[in-house]
Design a protein around this motif. Structure first.
Motif, PDB file in Angstrom:
ATOM      1  N   GLU A 245     -71.910  38.243-126.029  1.00 35.53           N
ATOM      2  CA  GLU A 245     -72.344  37.602-124.761  1.00 35.53           C
ATOM      3  C   GLU A 245     -73.615  37.233-123.925  1.00 35.53           C
ATOM      4  O   GLU A 245     -74.246  36.345-123.215  1.00 35.53           O
ATOM      5  N   GLN A 246     -73.777  38.364-124.457  1.00 40.68           N
ATOM      6  CA  GLN A 246     -75.361  39.055-123.207  1.00 40.68           C
ATOM      7  C   GLN A 246     -76.464  39.883-125.224  1.00 40.68           C
ATOM      8  O   GLN A 246     -75.556  40.884-124.717  1.00 40.68           O
ATOM      9  N   LEU A 247     -77.798  39.611-125.044  1.00 41.17           N
ATOM     10  CA  LEU A 247     -78.672  40.169-125.956  1.00 41.17           C
ATOM     11  C   LEU A 247     -79.685  40.038-125.091  1.00 41.17           C
ATOM     12  O   LEU A 247     -80.647  39.217-124.948  1.00 41.17           O
ATOM     13  N   TYR A 248     -80.662  41.019-125.058  1.00 39.96           N
ATOM     14  CA  TYR A 248     -81.799  41.602-124.436  1.00 39.96           C
ATOM     15  C   TYR A 248     -83.026  41.848-125.888  1.00 39.96           C
ATOM     16  O   TYR A 248     -82.036  42.935-125.768  1.00 39.96           O
ATOM     17  N   LYS A 264     -71.327  31.426-130.696  1.00 41.77           N
ATOM     18  CA  LYS A 264     -70.427  30.164-129.937  1.00 41.77           C
ATOM     19  C   LYS A 264     -70.902  30.502-127.908  1.00 41.77           C
ATOM     20  O   LYS A 264     -70.777  30.182-127.060  1.00 41.77           O
ATOM     21  N   LEU A 265     -70.181  32.360-127.791  1.00 39.19           N
ATOM     22  CA  LEU A 265     -70.209  32.716-126.804  1.00 39.19           C
ATOM     23  C   LEU A 265     -71.198  33.150-126.012  1.00 39.19           C
ATOM     24  O   LEU A 265     -71.182  33.555-124.421  1.00 39.19           O
ATOM     25  N   LEU A 266     -72.677  33.060-126.726  1.00 33.47           N
ATOM     26  CA  LEU A 266     -73.584  33.634-126.207  1.00 33.47           C
ATOM     27  C   LEU A 266     -74.184  33.200-124.477  1.00 33.47           C
ATOM     28  O   LEU A 266     -74.141  31.545-124.472  1.00 33.47           O
ATOM     29  N   LYS A 267     -73.979  33.694-123.451  1.00 37.63           N
ATOM     30  CA  LYS A 267     -74.773  33.499-122.573  1.00 37.63           C
ATOM     31  C   LYS A 267     -75.953  33.458-121.616  1.00 37.63           C
ATOM     32  O   LYS A 267     -76.499  32.719-121.207  1.00 37.63           O
ATOM     33  N   GLU A 268     -76.369  34.816-122.569  1.00 38.44           N
ATOM     34  CA  GLU A 268     -77.819  35.075-121.559  1.00 38.44           C
ATOM     35  C   GLU A 268     -78.029  35.679-122.995  1.00 38.44           C
ATOM     36  O   GLU A 268     -78.389  36.520-123.967  1.00 38.44           O
TER      37      GLU A 268
END
Length: 601
Positions: A245-248, A264-268
């Motif tokens: 969901e979150q990748l930095y 499909k769920l990646l939000k950030e």
């Protein structure tokens, strides 16, 4: 006070009621309470060692059991509870005793912010342990027995001195939270992919050059933080992480974005401060759930029209790129609340429009989409995009007051370009993305009107003294050149508001910048600057943005905290130890407050 004489010495009359034992650093009442609650908090007590009474808390018979006393229901020592939670954080402990094995019921152990350099092998006997916080110590290695803690769910090892993580970490099958940030890791073991229960993985502030492909096996992972490493690419298998969901990926060396067909769920998605030059439709087509897309401080030249398909997008950060125009369809994104564009050479948008906020900007873009067919597209093409076969865009000179000869990879600017501009009040000059080794001499001919000059991405080794004649100059972009100094004569630029010197070869902060009181923005990241003079900097009362990232600053002077006009102070990527990364991460106000607190009285 009544005293008795004994052998010529005064004796306190209450001596018979005192214990001969020295007072313990851990009050007995605290231990008594811990037997009832199963929890013991000894944080921040200045302990240099843990008393034996703590380790033997559930083994030794309590003192009250030795006394002939009557007990109420609440004082039945024989009904004591095994210790399940022990807090020893923020002390001065250098060694964790092997006697930790005497507390086998522990579920939560917190020893962060001490001075441990190693751990006892007996820690592997705490088979019920679920949460272990070892952060902010001086650990250089970890015992093999640590990986026997099969019930461990949370392991915090940030802010230590670890150079490697053993393959044994893959045995912690129930782990859902692992923090390895702020260490000296150059690689992570392939076995990390075995942690299929892991939900949160923090690898930030290390020296990682790659991520093992097996990471895609972490089928439960929702948050992956690889900020501040040395990644030049990410494995394609990363795109298979269906729960992410979150990748930095901020502050790395990435040149391109992977696509994310299974995420499909990646939000950030945070990929700022890299070297990404292209953002294509293939990078966006699978980001159906994205709400935050952060691409600031890269080398993007354009946005694809497909960005308008990201209907859930709420925040789009594009500051400090090389974007000259925006797709008008961007205005139709229904949820977009923040659109950051500062530091881009946008030619289609007036400066005053950029200062009115996101909603006004989106309203303007929507209005351009709604113009009659052919009009907005035609104007966008002729006013801003030079036909490949044309050298001179007369329309841009006459209408937009812009002299544009960018992205030609030429070693010189043709005289006919300046000849065409004669008699026209040119305000903006863009000679970026060429091979210029020197500033074109004829640029001085525009001194009466030019206020914005972009010479970025060239091969300039110096700035001529004549540059000081450009008295109307307000903005200058000199990023990505070979500059090592600026002439003192630039002090004459009395209207200069912003200067970009990032990605050059400055070893010292240019002294002349201290002498230009109109400056509001100084961007000098990715150089080799070692020292900043806070006393001179304080004279720049209008300076609100100072970017010193990725330089060689060993010490941040406390007096910098007196520069209270600063609204954005960026210090990441320098080798100083104070302020700590946790303070830097809190932002400018927290940094300045910390620095002021360190100023000697």
């Amino acid at each position: 006070m009544s005293r008795f004489k004994r052998g010529g010495k005064s004796v306190d009359s209450r001596a018979g009621f005192k214990s001969d034992k020295e007072e313990s650093p851990v009050p007995y009442g605290l231990l008594k309470t811990a037997r009832k609650s199963g929890q013991l908090n000894l944080s921040g007590r200045g302990l240099t060692e843990v008393p034996q009474s703590v380790w033997r808390l559930n083994l030794d018979t309590p003192e009250e059991a030795q006394q002939n006393l009557s007990f109420g229901g609440a004082d039945r020592w024989w009904e004591q509870t095994d210790l399940t939670k022990l807090l020893l954080s923020s002390n001065k402990l250098q060694v964790l005793s092997e006697d930790i094995r005497l507390l086998p019921a522990l579920i939560f152990l917190d020893v962060h912010d001490n001075q441990f350099t190693s751990l006892p092998s007996s820690i592997g006997e705490l088979e019920n342990l679920q949460k272990l916080n070892l952060s902010h110590n001086k650990l250089k290695e970890l015992p093999e027995e640590l990986w026997n803690l099969k019930n461990l769910r949370s392991l915090h090892l940030q802010q230590n001195e670890l150079e490697q993580i053993p393959e044994g970490v893959g045995r912690l099958s129930n782990l859902d939270d692992l923090d390895l940030s702020n260490n000296q890791l150059t690689a992570i073991p392939e076995s990390l992919g075995n942690l299929r229960s892991l939900i949160k993985l923090n690898l930030s502030y290390n020296k990682l050059k790659c991520i093992p492909p097996g990471i895609h096996s972490m089928t439960s992972l929702k948050l992956l933080d690889c900020t501040h490493n040395q990644l030049e690419s990410v494995p394609s298998s990363l795109a298979q992480m269906a729960s992410l969901e979150q990748l930095y990926l901020r502050h790395n060396k990435l040149r391109y974005l992977p696509d994310f067909p299974s995420c499909k769920l990646l939000k950030e998605l945070h990929v700022g401060y890299n070297q990404i030059e292209v953002l294509g439709p293939e990078h966006l087509k699978h980001l159906n759930s994205i709400s935050v897309l952060e691409l600031r401080d890269n080398k993007l030249k354009a946005l694809p029209d497909e960005i308008a398909l990201l209907e859930g997008l709420e925040r789009l950060e594009l500051s400090n790129n090389d974007i000259s125009s925006l797709p008008y369809a961007l205005g139709n994104l229904p949820k977009l609340k923040i659109l950051a564009l500062e530091g881009n050479p946008l030619r289609t948008l007036r400066r005053d429009l950029l200062t009115k906020g996101t909603q006004e900007l989106l309203k303007y873009l929507r209005s351009r989409v709604q113009e009659p067919d052919g009009q907005c597209g035609e104007r966008h093409e002729t006013a801003l995009t030079l036909p490949s076969e044309a050298k001179i865009n007369v329309h841009a000179i006459k209408t937009l007051k812009t002299l544009d000869y960018s992205e030609k990879q030429e070693a010189s600017i043709p005289d006919e370009l300046f000849d065409t501009a004669v008699g026209d009040p040119v305000i903006s000059v863009n000679f970026s993305k060429n091979q210029l080794a020197a500033v074109p001499a004829r640029l001085i001919e525009l001194k009466a009107t030019v206020s914005d000059i972009n010479l970025g991405f060239n091969k300039l080794t110096g700035i001529p003294l004549e540059f000081c004649m450009l008295q109307q100059l307000a903005h200058i972009d000199l990023r990505n050149n070979l500059l090592t100094s600026l002439p003192a004569e630039l002090e004459a630029l009395v209207k200069l508001r912003s200067i970009i010197l990032s990605f050059n070869r400055f070893k010292t902060f240019p002294d002349v910048l201290y002498l230009i009181p109109t400056l509001e923005t100084i961007l000098i990241s990715n150089n080799q600057v070692g020292v900043i003079d806070p006393h001179q900097l304080k004279h720049l009362e209008k300076l609100s943005t100072l970017d010193l990232q990725n330089n060689d600053i060993m010490q941040v002077p406390p007096e910098l905290g007196n520069c209270t006009a600063l609204r954005a102070l960026m210090l990441d990527g320098n080798p100083f130890r104070n302020p700590r990364a946790a303070i830097v991460a809190k932002g400018t106000d927290a940094i300045l407050e910390y620095l002021r607190s360190r100023i000697p009285a």
